[in-house]
Design an enzyme around this catalytic site. Structure first.
Site, PDB file in Angstrom:
ATOM      1  N   CYS A   1     -27.266 -11.782  17.326  1.00  9.38           N
ATOM      2  CA  CYS A   1     -25.889 -11.762  17.803  1.00  9.38           C
ATOM      3  C   CYS A   1     -25.458 -13.171  18.212  1.00  9.38           C
ATOM      4  CB  CYS A   1     -25.772 -10.814  18.995  1.00  9.38           C
ATOM      5  SG  CYS A   1     -24.157 -10.870  19.822  1.00  9.38           S
TER       6      CYS A   1
ATOM      7  N   LYS B   1      21.904  -3.698  -9.523  1.00  9.59           N
ATOM      8  CA  LYS B   1      22.796  -2.545  -9.611  1.00  9.59           C
ATOM      9  C   LYS B   1      23.649  -2.636 -10.874  1.00  9.59           C
ATOM     10  CE  LYS B   1      23.354  -2.576  -4.547  1.00  9.59           C
ATOM     11  NZ  LYS B   1      24.317  -2.774  -3.438  1.00  9.59           N
TER      12      LYS B   1
ATOM     13  N   GLU C   1       0.832  -1.198   0.000  1.00  8.22           N
ATOM     14  CA  GLU C   1       0.000   0.000   0.000  1.00  8.22           C
ATOM     15  C   GLU C   1       0.873   1.256   0.000  1.00  8.22           C
ATOM     16  OE1 GLU C   1      -3.477   2.467   0.244  1.00  8.22           O
ATOM     17  OE2 GLU C   1      -2.983   0.486  -0.546  1.00  8.22           O
ATOM     18  N   PHE C   2       1.970   1.236   0.782  1.00  2.00           N
ATOM     19  CA  PHE C   2       2.882   2.376   0.801  1.00  2.00           C
ATOM     20  C   PHE C   2       3.481   2.607  -0.583  1.00  2.00           C
ATOM     21  CE2 PHE C   2       6.914   4.517   1.342  1.00  2.00           C
ATOM     22  CZ  PHE C   2       6.632   5.474   2.301  1.00  2.00           C
ATOM     23  N   ASP C   3       3.924   1.523  -1.221  1.00  2.00           N
ATOM     24  CA  ASP C   3       4.517   1.654  -2.558  1.00  2.00           C
ATOM     25  C   ASP C   3       3.500   2.180  -3.566  1.00  2.00           C
ATOM     26  OD1 ASP C   3       6.967   0.758  -1.659  1.00  2.00           O
ATOM     27  OD2 ASP C   3       6.570  -1.338  -2.161  1.00  2.00           O
TER      28      ASP C   3
ATOM     29  N   ASP D   1      15.368  -7.769   4.445  1.00  2.00           N
ATOM     30  CA  ASP D   1      14.342  -6.999   5.159  1.00  2.00           C
ATOM     31  C   ASP D   1      14.827  -6.752   6.584  1.00  2.00           C
ATOM     32  OD1 ASP D   1      12.029  -5.675   5.693  1.00  2.00           O
ATOM     33  OD2 ASP D   1      10.760  -7.453   5.832  1.00  2.00           O
TER      34      ASP D   1
ATOM     35  N   ARG E   1      20.451   4.407   9.611  1.00  2.00           N
ATOM     36  CA  ARG E   1      20.315   5.233   8.409  1.00  2.00           C
ATOM     37  C   ARG E   1      19.684   6.573   8.724  1.00  2.00           C
ATOM     38  NH1 ARG E   1      17.047   3.625   2.900  1.00  2.00           N
ATOM     39  NH2 ARG E   1      15.281   4.712   3.793  1.00  2.00           N
TER      40      ARG E   1
ATOM     41  N   CYS F   1     -24.483  -5.539  17.173  1.00  2.00           N
ATOM     42  CA  CYS F   1     -25.388  -5.931  18.243  1.00  2.00           C
ATOM     43  C   CYS F   1     -25.586  -4.719  19.136  1.00  2.00           C
ATOM     44  CB  CYS F   1     -24.799  -7.090  19.033  1.00  2.00           C
ATOM     45  SG  CYS F   1     -25.707  -7.471  20.557  1.00  2.00           S
TER      46      CYS F   1
ATOM     47  N   LYS G   1      10.547  -5.593  -6.170  1.00  2.00           N
ATOM     48  CA  LYS G   1       9.808  -6.004  -4.977  1.00  2.00           C
ATOM     49  C   LYS G   1       9.017  -7.284  -5.246  1.00  2.00           C
ATOM     50  CE  LYS G   1       9.691  -3.792  -1.700  1.00  2.00           C
ATOM     51  NZ  LYS G   1       9.026  -2.563  -1.289  1.00  2.00           N
TER      52      LYS G   1
ATOM     53  N   GLU H   1      22.698  -4.054   6.273  1.00  2.00           N
ATOM     54  CA  GLU H   1      21.459  -4.285   7.013  1.00  2.00           C
ATOM     55  C   GLU H   1      21.744  -5.099   8.274  1.00  2.00           C
ATOM     56  OE1 GLU H   1      18.151  -3.426   6.052  1.00  2.00           O
ATOM     57  OE2 GLU H   1      19.070  -2.256   4.446  1.00  2.00           O
TER      58      GLU H   1
ATOM     59  N   LYS I   1      17.442  -8.608  -1.458  1.00  2.00           N
ATOM     60  CA  LYS I   1      17.055  -7.421  -0.692  1.00  2.00           C
ATOM     61  C   LYS I   1      16.660  -7.867   0.714  1.00  2.00           C
ATOM     62  CE  LYS I   1      14.144  -3.282  -0.899  1.00  2.00           C
ATOM     63  NZ  LYS I   1      13.524  -3.403   0.419  1.00  2.00           N
TER      64      LYS I   1
ATOM     65  N   GLU J   1      21.525  -8.744  -6.085  1.00  2.00           N
ATOM     66  CA  GLU J   1      21.687  -9.118  -4.684  1.00  2.00           C
ATOM     67  C   GLU J   1      20.315  -9.281  -4.043  1.00  2.00           C
ATOM     68  OE1 GLU J   1      24.226  -6.212  -2.711  1.00  2.00           O
ATOM     69  OE2 GLU J   1      25.040  -5.649  -4.660  1.00  2.00           O
TER      70      GLU J   1
ATOM     71  N   CYS K   1     -25.074 -13.141  22.294  1.00  4.27           N
ATOM     72  CA  CYS K   1     -26.174 -12.981  23.246  1.00  4.27           C
ATOM     73  C   CYS K   1     -27.556 -13.232  22.656  1.00  4.27           C
ATOM     74  CB  CYS K   1     -26.134 -11.579  23.857  1.00  4.27           C
ATOM     75  SG  CYS K   1     -26.529 -10.260  22.682  1.00  4.27           S
TER      76      CYS K   1
ATOM     77  N   TYR L   1      26.923  -4.415   2.151  1.00  9.03           N
ATOM     78  CA  TYR L   1      26.864  -4.442   0.684  1.00  9.03           C
ATOM     79  C   TYR L   1      27.228  -3.118   0.008  1.00  9.03           C
ATOM     80  CZ  TYR L   1      22.299  -2.652   2.114  1.00  9.03           C
ATOM     81  OH  TYR L   1      21.290  -1.946   2.733  1.00  9.03           O
TER      82      TYR L   1
ATOM     83  N   SER M   1      17.580   6.323  -0.675  1.00 12.92           N
ATOM     84  CA  SER M   1      16.572   5.293  -0.840  1.00 12.92           C
ATOM     85  C   SER M   1      16.765   4.668  -2.217  1.00 12.92           C
ATOM     86  CB  SER M   1      15.175   5.885  -0.721  1.00 12.92           C
ATOM     87  OG  SER M   1      14.901   6.265   0.595  1.00 12.92           O
TER      88      SER M   1
ATOM     89  N   CYS N   1     -24.468  -7.571  26.195  1.00 14.05           N
ATOM     90  CA  CYS N   1     -23.811  -8.591  25.381  1.00 14.05           C
ATOM     91  C   CYS N   1     -22.481  -8.975  26.017  1.00 14.05           C
ATOM     92  CB  CYS N   1     -23.584  -8.073  23.963  1.00 14.05           C
ATOM     93  SG  CYS N   1     -22.735  -9.249  22.902  1.00 14.05           S
TER      94      CYS N   1
END
Length: 718
Positions: A443, A325, A60-62, A145, A164, A461, A349, A209, A143, A141, A446, A261, A107, A466
């Site tokens: 429910c 690279k 989602e970030f990417d 994590d 970093r 509910c 990725k 890393e 990557k 290479e 309950c 690296y 980055s 409950c």
């Protein structure tokens, strides 16, 4: 791929979930969307890098970052130094001494699939003038994590380690890094032969890393489970948290390892390609991931990426992609950098790992606010290094969209390699007659009717009695962000409710006894089947925490009560404005809506809470039990002489905690924020002040020392 290293090179009491006030105007213009994307990305990066607590999946970030880059490409006038697209990523904590890197740590741009990787390869080949006879060589290479780190050697001796950080400044974690066994204390002689002057009179900064092996991560979480503490979400978070420990002895017991690296640009090393550089690192004694390869065609790069993806589970450490690279350092220099990343490298990725399994049941859970959540329960399957057997389906609309049914063979993955998720069914394997899912009319806890309000996705509910809601409400009350009752685990709360020891939050204070708590079954048994109880020692500790929680203050009580739409921020605003539970309870809906940041929806919810007799009775029992229902204010009658001024606190203060100084400034009418801008009035800088001090000086914001702060707090004057 073998596992060896350096091998030969190849709510409410009775309400709903707290939510943010709705956005009143849709974000439509490019400029507005650009600002919104920057806000989201900066917040997500802070949670990931500074707090080691990601709030968003990598995918989602990417996706959001790619949207930001595309927006700036279409509207170049939006690109600027404040854009997240121009940032390296990362934050500098004030817990450690700041360290300036020898050269910026950039980055890396991402390729989300092989097609994007091919586009980058073709573009790079064209820029460098590749021909069939003289192809561009690439080093591939894995990557890793983990957490980025920079190691400095002077006269061939290890002298410093830094995270970093923001790319130019990191955190000094030397003492902690010294506990990592595979980091050489001095460069080996074989490597010094290719270092100018044999390394004497020279400094070299290498990068890599820090990571936690999977077997160490499993052991760490087993220990956490035995101790009754929260487990780490994944090895990356565990590594980051371990490296940032204040006590190096803690780090030493976390079994961290490294892969190195890269090197800062100006290092005087007689190597000319990335491939040879990695061999030089090995000669120096560094731990280098053995699975790197020199490739001279897109087909070879593809094969490497596909092999890495196929064998990622064979490794004892997490990888989330491949870094490609340009091999030649001369070609790297020719390609140069963008504002945030090298043009000569890209990160391919991996997509989330997917497995097939069989959906056996869709079970409906009832949360503390009455919301019914369908949960998929399936045959256990190992995904991204751990076994999963259940995943939330969120709501009935999501089930319909994914078209999943009990009995289906389903595809599951971990979003961001962390959160279990059902991708969808394999329709050709669907058994005949598999029924569609329908939310129950009553429910499951309950038996009360279930309702779905107009305009809402959730079913809920509405019964105030409950039992499922009672457990979740009580767990929320004791959570860290509410009343912070340490040791009060979910299972223990559930058992106390089952045994009739707790029914509402006031029972913690006027009903629960240490003796009763000591006899509660923890939900576990011995090998012989004997129940394990809390016991007198743990019970005494928990009850001491219960007593201590009485003084947390009004804001935490309001949040702990789980009033619908009242999250932690809204609770703080209400507490600061009204000062006491009595004043808030007496306020009209219109009075509440006048509070800055409080809309009519929240005001109606708060007023509705106090209109329920049972809720008022619980609050009164809390008051009688000695729970503080006021918000402490330092000298509340003092003139608001600092109104309109904004302060930022940074560094370590000798005579005040950060919270004490903040509260004291606010009592004089000041606004205290966490970031420095042109609008900041003053920055108060203590010992080891970091990047905030530097930014204040660059912007010309006045900087005060602690003596000046003391004068302001004593006199109310600047």
């Amino acid at each position: 791929m073998p596992n060896e290293k350096n091998a030969p090179v190849q709510a409410s009491l009775f309400g709903d979930e707290p939510i943010h006030e709705p956005v009143r105007d849709a974000v439509t213009s490019p400029r507005a969307r650009h600002a919104e994307l920057n806000r989201i990305l900066n917040h997500a990066a802070y949670a990931y890098y500074a707090l080691d607590n990601p709030e968003m999946t990598d995918a989602e970030f990417d996706r959001l970052l790619q949207e930001l880059l595309a927006l700036e490409k279409a509207h170049p006038e939006l690109a600027g130094p404040e854009s997240y697209a121009q940032r390296v990523g990362g934050y500098v904590s004030e817990q450690f001494e700041p360290v300036a890197h020898a050269a910026r740590m950039y980055s890396m741009d991402d390729a989300m699939d092989l097609a994007e990787l091919d586009e980058w390869l073709a573009r790079t080949d064209e820029t460098l003038g590749a021909t069939p006879e003289h192809p561009v060589a690439y080093t591939c290479e894995l990557k890793i994590d983990g957490l980025g780190v920079a190691l400095t050697y002077t006269d061939a001796q290890f002298v410093r380690a830094a995270t970093r950080g923001d790319g130019t400044t990191g955190e000094n974690v030397t003492a902690n890094v010294l506990t990592i066994g595979d980091i050489p204390r001095a460069l080996a002689q074989a490597g010094l032969a290719r270092l100018a002057d044999g390394g004497l009179g020279r400094s070299v900064e290498v990068r890599g890393e820090v990571y936690m092996p999977r077997h160490s991560f499993a052991r760490l979480n087993e220990d956490a489970d035995a101790a009754g503490t929260a487990p780490f979400a994944n090895p990356r978070n565990a590594a980051a948290g371990s490296l940032r420990q204040k006590d190096p002895k803690v780090t030493a017991h976390r079994d961290l390892e490294t892969f190195i690296y890269a090197v800062a640009d100006e290092a005087p090393i007689d190597v000319h390609t990335q491939h040879d550089f990695l061999q030089w690192l090995i000669d120096c004694g560094f731990s280098v991931n053995p699975h790197f390869r020199r490739c001279t065609s897109a087909a070879e790069v593809h094969a490497y990426c596909e092999n890495a993806l196929a064998h990622r589970d064979d490794l004892d450490y997490d990888i989330d992609g491949v870094v490609v690279k340009v091999d030649s350092f001369a070609s790297q220099d020719a390609l140069g950098f963008t504002a945030r990343a090298p043009r000569w490298a890209i990160a391919f990725k991996f997509p989330p790992e997917e497995k097939r399994t069989v959906l056996r049941e869709i079970r409906v859970q009832v949360g503390r606010t009455g919301v019914l959540t369908p949960v998929a329960e399936f045959d256990p399957v190992t995904v991204a290094g751990s076994t999963i057997a259940r995943a939330t389906l969120h709501n009935v609309d999501e089930i319909a969209r994914k078209n999943v049914r009990v009995g289906d063979t389903i595809v599951v993955h971990k979003a961001g390699d962390v959160i279990p998720e059902v991708v969808g069914p394999v329709l050709e394997l669907r058994p005949e007659g598999a029924p569609e899912f329908h939310m129950p009319a009553t429910c499951p806890s309950c038996g009360s009717p279930v309702v779905r309000e107009e305009g809402e996705v959730a079913y809920r509910c509405v019964s105030i009695d409950c039992p499922a809601q009672a457990v979740e409400r009580l767990i929320h009350w004791g959570s860290r962000t509410a009343m912070d009752i340490d040791g009060l685990g979910d299972e223990i709360v559930a058992r106390m409710v089952e045994q009739g020891l707790l029914a509402d939050v006031a029972d913690f204070y006027d009903k629960l006894t240490e003796k009763d708590l000591a006899e509660v079954w923890t939900g576990r048994q011995t090998v012989d089947g004997e129940d394990i109880v809390v016991g007198p020692v743990i019970a005494a500790k928990i009850m001491a925490q219960v007593v201590e929680s009485k003084g947390r203050g009004l804001a935490r009580v309001l949040f702990g009560l789980g009033i619908r739409h009242v999250g932690a921020t809204v609770a703080r605003q209400l507490a600061e404005h009204f000062g006491s539970m009595e004043a808030l309870a007496a306020a009209t809906e219109e009075d509440i809506a006048q509070v800055d940041g409080i809309g009519p929806k929240i005001a109606a919810s708060v007023r509705g809470f106090f209109s329920v007799e049972k809720n008022v009775a619980v609050v009164e029992r809390l008051r009688v039990a000695g729970v503080v229902l006021e918000e402490e204010r330092l000298e509340p009658e003092r003139p608001q002489t600092l109104t309109g001024l904004t302060f930022v606190l940074t560094g370590t203060l000798e005579r005040h905690t950060r919270d004490e100084a903040k509260a004291a400034l606010q009592a004089l009418g000041a606004k205290v924020t966490g970031s420095v801008s042109k609008k900041t009035s003053f920055v108060v800088a203590g010992e080891a002040a970091g990047s905030k001090l530097a930014k204040a000086e660059s912007l010309g914001v006045p900087v005060l020392d602690e003596a000046a702060l003391d004068h302001i707090l004593e006199t109310g004057e600047l």
